[in-house]
Design a protein around this motif. Structure first.
Motif, short mmCIF file in Angstrom:
data_model
loop_
_atom_site.label_atom_id
_atom_site.label_comp_id
_atom_site.label_asym_id
_atom_site.label_seq_id
_atom_site.Cartn_x
_atom_site.Cartn_y
_atom_site.Cartn_z
N LEU A 182 0.85 -1.19 0.00
CA LEU A 182 0.00 0.00 0.00
C LEU A 182 0.88 1.23 0.00
N THR A 199 -8.75 7.16 -3.20
CA THR A 199 -8.29 5.80 -3.41
C THR A 199 -8.28 5.51 -4.91
N SER A 210 -2.15 -1.18 -4.19
CA SER A 210 -3.11 -0.29 -3.54
C SER A 210 -2.49 1.06 -3.27
N TYR A 235 -6.49 -1.04 6.76
CA TYR A 235 -5.99 -1.73 5.57
C TYR A 235 -5.22 -2.98 5.98
N GLU A 239 -6.42 -6.73 5.06
CA GLU A 239 -5.54 -7.46 4.16
C GLU A 239 -5.07 -8.77 4.81
N ALA A 288 -10.82 0.57 2.85
CA ALA A 288 -9.75 -0.43 2.80
C ALA A 288 -10.11 -1.59 1.88
N ALA A 291 -9.51 -0.75 -1.64
CA ALA A 291 -8.09 -0.74 -1.99
C ALA A 291 -7.52 -2.15 -2.07
N THR A 292 -7.97 -3.06 -1.20
CA THR A 292 -7.42 -4.42 -1.19
C THR A 292 -8.05 -5.35 -2.22
#
Length: 459
Positions: A182, A199, A210, A235, A239, A288, A291-292
């Motif tokens: 990230l 994001t 990410s 995050y 993750e 999050a 993003a993941t």
């Protein structure tokens, strides 16, 4: 260095998180794992990782890590992750590392890398991806292997397994897995009272990565740090859960059912809370998850498998699923995170952020919003005061002559705020001294950037 200074550059403070899931405590067989440090609460100054160093207290964790276990201690990872020679291109970007840290909490480990980046352009929908790609491409050395930062996962987990396994045991490399890196870019925005969280997906050799962009106004308070930290940790936790579910579904690792339940029960209960550290947790997890690339279907499949074994875990699973689905449905609707409202998408274009009522303590006191426009109130805590406070904290950790130079520069800066050119020279001097202090100078470096933004330097 003169070549870089002559460029029309903008400075950002960039963090990279390399999340790792240590699955050995979920395996029923003997793994040979060294049980120290006792994450998430090891003994400072006593416990250590062989070949890396002793556990230390994280600077400033009291304001940055409320509500999060495992954030108050770290191990210096400068022996684990090394930057190789020729690792930046002075013609386009200049990068200086500020810290390298290894942190752990239960099975969730991570390596945090901090760096100051001078970049020709500001961060936007186009340039953020370009900057993140450059950072992910930095060549680093782990052990005897040289890899781009984005491709360092296997080398990192192999080295960590080696350092944390008793001699004579041969660990299975599948017991420790690396997640998606990230990149978090801290960007300044002209004006006061602005805070945006953007994001966007980043691709490295067709592999998803990410990125967050935290775009903020001139003032950088402890509240902004706490929000950044909450996103950072959300995050990591999501993750780690994604990695556990991936290994469980693929059956690459044989988990002990009881150990798996013992991990899932408290973790899912924590993630299913409506609020965490004063923030609306579903919104944090929604950002999050975007993003993941988190697959909610994995949680649903786990709920079916555990339906007959643990009703409590299933209820927590259902609560997390409901929160993530609601966040996904409402991504086009402003969602309040304590002092601000966030509207987010998978792309950065069109992202918008609005404030509700007052935002005291973040951008000043008695801020107000009317007709969609934000009006900053009393800004009685300027960035300069935060820099002076950070300098005062650093001086005690420096050699006497450096502490004296730092104090002289601080006093000189107070009388130079109306002269941008002179102020820029002084800020560079302060930043240089702080950079020589390594991890201890991080707060000063961040405060220097805040002052530069407040004075309009480098725009």
């Amino acid at each position: 260095m003169a070549r870089v200074r002559n460029l029309a550059t903008r400075s950002q403070f960039v963090n990279v998180q390399l999340p790792v899931a240590d699955l050995r405590s979920l395996v029923g067989s003997e793994t040979g794992r060294i049980l120290r440090p006792t994450w998430p609460d090891p003994d400072v100054g006593q416990e250590f990782v062989r070949g890396l160093g002793v556990v230390r207290s994280l600077p400033g964790f009291g304001t940055a890590a409320l509500g999060w276990r495992g954030e108050q201690t770290y191990i210096d990872a400068s022996r684990l992750v090394r930057f190789t020679p020729g690792w930046f291109d002075r013609s386009a970007v200049w990068i200086k590392p500020t810290h390298r840290r290894l942190l752990g909490a239960s099975i969730a480990w991570r390596v945090d890398l901090g760096m100051v980046v001078k970049w020709r352009e500001g961060v936007g929908p186009r340039t953020a991806n370009a900057l993140a790609t450059r950072v992910l491409g930095l060549p680093i050395r782990i052990g005897q292997l040289d890899r781009p930062l984005a491709e360092s996962g296997r080398a990192l987990t192999a080295k960590l397994l080696e350092l944390t396994t008793h001699a004579g045991h041969l660990p299975d490399r599948r017991w420790m897995v690396a997640g998606r890196p990230l990149v978090l870019i801290n960007e300044y925005e002209t004006g006061h009272g602005k805070l945006k969280i953007l994001t966007a997906p980043v691709s490295w050799n067709n592999r998803p990565m990410s990125m967050f962009v935290l775009r903020r106004g001139n003032y950088y308070t402890s509240e902004v740090r706490r929000l950044r930290h909450a996103l950072w940790r959300a995050y990591q936790e999501l993750e780690t859960l994604r990695l556990v579910l991936r290994m469980w579904r693929s059956q690459q690792v044989e988990f002990d059912p009881k150990q798996l339940r013992d991990y899932l029960a408290p973790q899912l209960k924590l993630l299913s809370k409506r609020a965490r550290d004063t923030y609306d947790q579903p919104t944090l997890l929604g950002i999050a998850a975007e993003a993941t690339g988190f697959d909610i279907g994995d949680l649903a499949a786990l709920a079916v498998d555990l339906g007959r074994e643990s009703k409590g875990i299933v209820r927590s699973l259902e609560n997390v699923i409901t929160a993530l689905e609601a966040a996904k449905r409402e991504r086009d609707t402003p969602k309040t995170i304590n002092f601000l409202s966030v509207q987010w998408r998978t792309r950065m274009q069109g992202d918008s952020y609005t404030f509700h009522d007052k935002a005291a303590g973040v951008f000043g006191h008695d801020n107000s919003v009317s007709g969609g426009s934000f009006t900053a109130g009393d800004t009685s805590v300027p960035a300069l005061d935060e820099l002076m406070s950070a300098i005062a904290g650093l001086k005690s950790q420096l050699a006497p002559e450096r502490a004296e130079f730092l104090e002289e520069a601080a006093q000189e800066l107070r009388g130079a705020t109306d002269d941008p050119r002179r102020a820029e020279t002084i800020l560079e001097r302060i930043g240089g001294i702080a950079a020589l202090a390594g991890t201890a100078g991080t707060a000063v470096i961040e405060a220097v950037q805040s002052v530069a933004g407040a004075l309009g330097i480098g725009r």
